[in-house]
Design an enzyme around this catalytic site. Structure first.
Site, short mmCIF file in Angstrom:
data_model
loop_
_atom_site.label_atom_id
_atom_site.label_comp_id
_atom_site.label_asym_id
_atom_site.label_seq_id
_atom_site.Cartn_x
_atom_site.Cartn_y
_atom_site.Cartn_z
N ASP A 159 0.84 -1.20 0.00
CA ASP A 159 0.00 0.00 0.00
C ASP A 159 0.87 1.25 0.00
OD1 ASP A 159 -2.54 -1.54 0.40
OD2 ASP A 159 -1.42 -2.15 2.17
N HIS A 187 -4.02 -3.75 5.99
CA HIS A 187 -4.05 -3.95 4.54
C HIS A 187 -5.47 -4.38 4.17
CE1 HIS A 187 -3.12 -5.15 0.53
NE2 HIS A 187 -3.59 -6.34 0.77
P1 NAI Z 1 -1.77 -18.27 -4.10
O1 NAI Z 1 -3.14 -18.87 -3.95
O2 NAI Z 1 -1.17 -18.15 -5.44
O3 NAI Z 1 -0.74 -19.06 -3.17
C1 NAI Z 1 -1.01 -19.38 -1.84
C2 NAI Z 1 -0.25 -20.64 -1.53
O4 NAI Z 1 -0.40 -20.88 -0.14
C3 NAI Z 1 -0.79 -21.87 -2.27
O5 NAI Z 1 0.29 -22.56 -2.90
C4 NAI Z 1 -1.40 -22.70 -1.14
O6 NAI Z 1 -1.32 -24.11 -1.38
C5 NAI Z 1 -0.51 -22.27 0.03
N1 NAI Z 1 -1.06 -22.60 1.34
C6 NAI Z 1 -2.35 -22.64 1.75
N2 NAI Z 1 -2.43 -23.05 3.02
C7 NAI Z 1 -1.16 -23.25 3.45
C8 NAI Z 1 -0.59 -23.69 4.67
N3 NAI Z 1 -1.35 -24.03 5.70
N4 NAI Z 1 0.75 -23.79 4.75
C9 NAI Z 1 1.54 -23.48 3.70
N5 NAI Z 1 1.06 -23.08 2.51
C10 NAI Z 1 -0.28 -22.96 2.39
O7 NAI Z 1 -1.88 -16.84 -3.37
P2 NAI Z 1 -0.91 -15.59 -3.51
O8 NAI Z 1 -1.37 -14.75 -4.64
O9 NAI Z 1 0.50 -16.04 -3.47
O10 NAI Z 1 -1.31 -14.78 -2.18
C11 NAI Z 1 -1.01 -15.29 -0.91
C12 NAI Z 1 -1.67 -14.45 0.18
O11 NAI Z 1 -1.16 -13.14 0.17
C13 NAI Z 1 -3.18 -14.32 0.06
O12 NAI Z 1 -3.74 -14.46 1.36
C14 NAI Z 1 -3.37 -12.89 -0.40
O13 NAI Z 1 -4.63 -12.38 -0.01
C15 NAI Z 1 -2.24 -12.23 0.33
N6 NAI Z 1 -1.85 -10.91 -0.19
C16 NAI Z 1 -1.47 -9.96 0.73
C17 NAI Z 1 -1.06 -8.71 0.33
C18 NAI Z 1 -0.67 -7.67 1.34
O14 NAI Z 1 -0.38 -6.54 0.92
N7 NAI Z 1 -0.61 -7.94 2.63
C19 NAI Z 1 -1.01 -8.35 -1.10
C20 NAI Z 1 -1.37 -9.42 -1.99
C21 NAI Z 1 -1.78 -10.66 -1.53
#
Ligand code: NAI
Length: 305
Positions: A159, A187
């Site tokens: 952000d 966020h």
């Molecule tokens: P993604 O869906 O591509 O990858 C998430 C991965 O986490 C998947 O490979 C899944 O199998 C794995 N996963 C699920 N449960 C798990 C567990 N218990 N232990 C280990 N791995 C596990 O999602 P992406 O795009 O990589 O986003 C990840 C997170 O980041 C989401 O929650 C998203 O909302 C968040 N996010 C946060 C932002 C911020 O500014 N704070 C910005 C963008 C995304």
């Protein structure tokens, strides 16, 4: 060359990790003289995908990357880690209510908190990226009582970077000329991006962003809404959530926490509230901070000036 440090990335088979891992292996976060061992945690069904990520990491042929450990076992993943990027979390699916999402994430961050407590270094720096990041950070720290609560942070750097870029574009300057935009809160769409104390360097001298922009409606309404809704705008265009920029922001957050902030520069981090600005104590909230010797300090901005 120093001894390698161990760094864990959870959600390692996901899209943010895919961009983040290169930065870590290339020395862009912990520095060009800091070798690392990478621990990659994901869930069992993702192990095949993770094998592909490991192959690509090997094929980077980067000398700082000493060992790669893919695993679905938190006890292995969190062993001896000095830095943790908690990216994986349960995404919100159609028909799911927020409370269902929260319940699923409590379980994930409880397990990971307990594993950090048991296996990680006591000075581990934990950055929670997975949403809801601030709540997940709090849960995680609750289950890791042997690690100082200050070591758990949540990411609002994306952000901040978005806000800095939007101001730079409005003023038609390079993004590195803009400093000290603050992200308050979480966020989420309730965050408040604040330019009241932001500065811009124009022709070598430092000026106030509000004075230079000189448009209260843009600053107080349009800009705030652009930043609050930027994530949704990326999803609408890409059909997937921000990943490259989120990974860059995660690297920025950890690098500044590890190495320190530049003199006169503030960054925004979700940290445990100490009651500053009347924010209730002991919740994770984004404040402006400076970092020295690996310790962050909440900046006390004077709003009367
Ligand atoms: P993604 O869906 O591509 O990858 C998430 C991965 O986490 C998947 O490979 C899944 O199998 C794995 N996963 C699920 N449960 C798990 C567990 N218990 N232990 C280990 N791995 C596990 O999602 P992406 O795009 O990589 O986003 C990840 C997170 O980041 C989401 O929650 C998203 O909302 C968040 N996010 C946060 C932002 C911020 O500014 N704070 C910005 C963008 C995304």
């Amino acid at each position: 060359m120093s001894e390698p440090i161990t760094v864990v990335v959870t959600g390692a088979a996901g899209q943010i990790a895919y961009s983040l891992l290169y930065q870590l292996a290339a020395g862009m976060v912990f520095g060009p003289n800091q070798p690392i061992n990478l621990h990659l945690l994901d869930i069992p069904v993702m192990m095949k995908v993770l094998d592909g990520v490991v192959m690509e990491l090997e094929d980077l042929a980067l000398p700082l990357l000493k060992a790669i450990v893919p695993t679905a076992d938190p006890a292995v993943a969190f062993k001896d880690v000095a830095a943790a990027f908690l990216v994986g979390s349960m995404p919100r699916r159609e028909g799911m209510e927020r409370k269902d999402l929260l319940a699923a994430n409590v379980e994930i961050f409880k397990v990971q908190g307990e594993a950090l407590n048991k296996y990680a270094r006591k000075d581990v720096k934990v950055l929670v990226v997975g949403n809801p990041a601030n709540t997940n950070a709090l849960i995680c720290s609750h289950y890791a009582p042997s690690i100082p609560k200050q070591n758990f942070t949540a990411m609002t750097r994306l952000d901040q970077n978005r806000a800095q870029a939007a101001v730079a574009s409005r003023l038609n300057v390079q993004v590195d000329k803009v400093k000290n935009v603050i992200i308050w809160g979480n966020h989420s769409s309730t965050q408040y991006p604040d330019t009241a104390h932001a500065t811009v360097t124009l022709e070598g001298s430092t000026k106030s962003v509000p004075t230079e922009i000189n448009n209260e409606d843009w600053l107080n309404n349009i800009f705030v809404e652009i930043i609050q809704k930027r994530g949704a705008a990326v999803i609408a265009a890409r059909k997937m959530s921000s990943a490259m920029s989120a990974a860059k922001a995660a690297g920025d957050h950890m690098r500044d926490w590890w190495v320190g902030t530049k003199p006169g520069e503030w960054i925004s981090m979700g940290v445990l509230s100490d009651g500053s600005y009347g924010i209730p104590k002991d919740i994770v909230f984004s404040f402006p901070v400076t970092v020295e010797n690996g310790q962050y300090k909440i900046v006390q901005v004077n709003f009367s000036s």
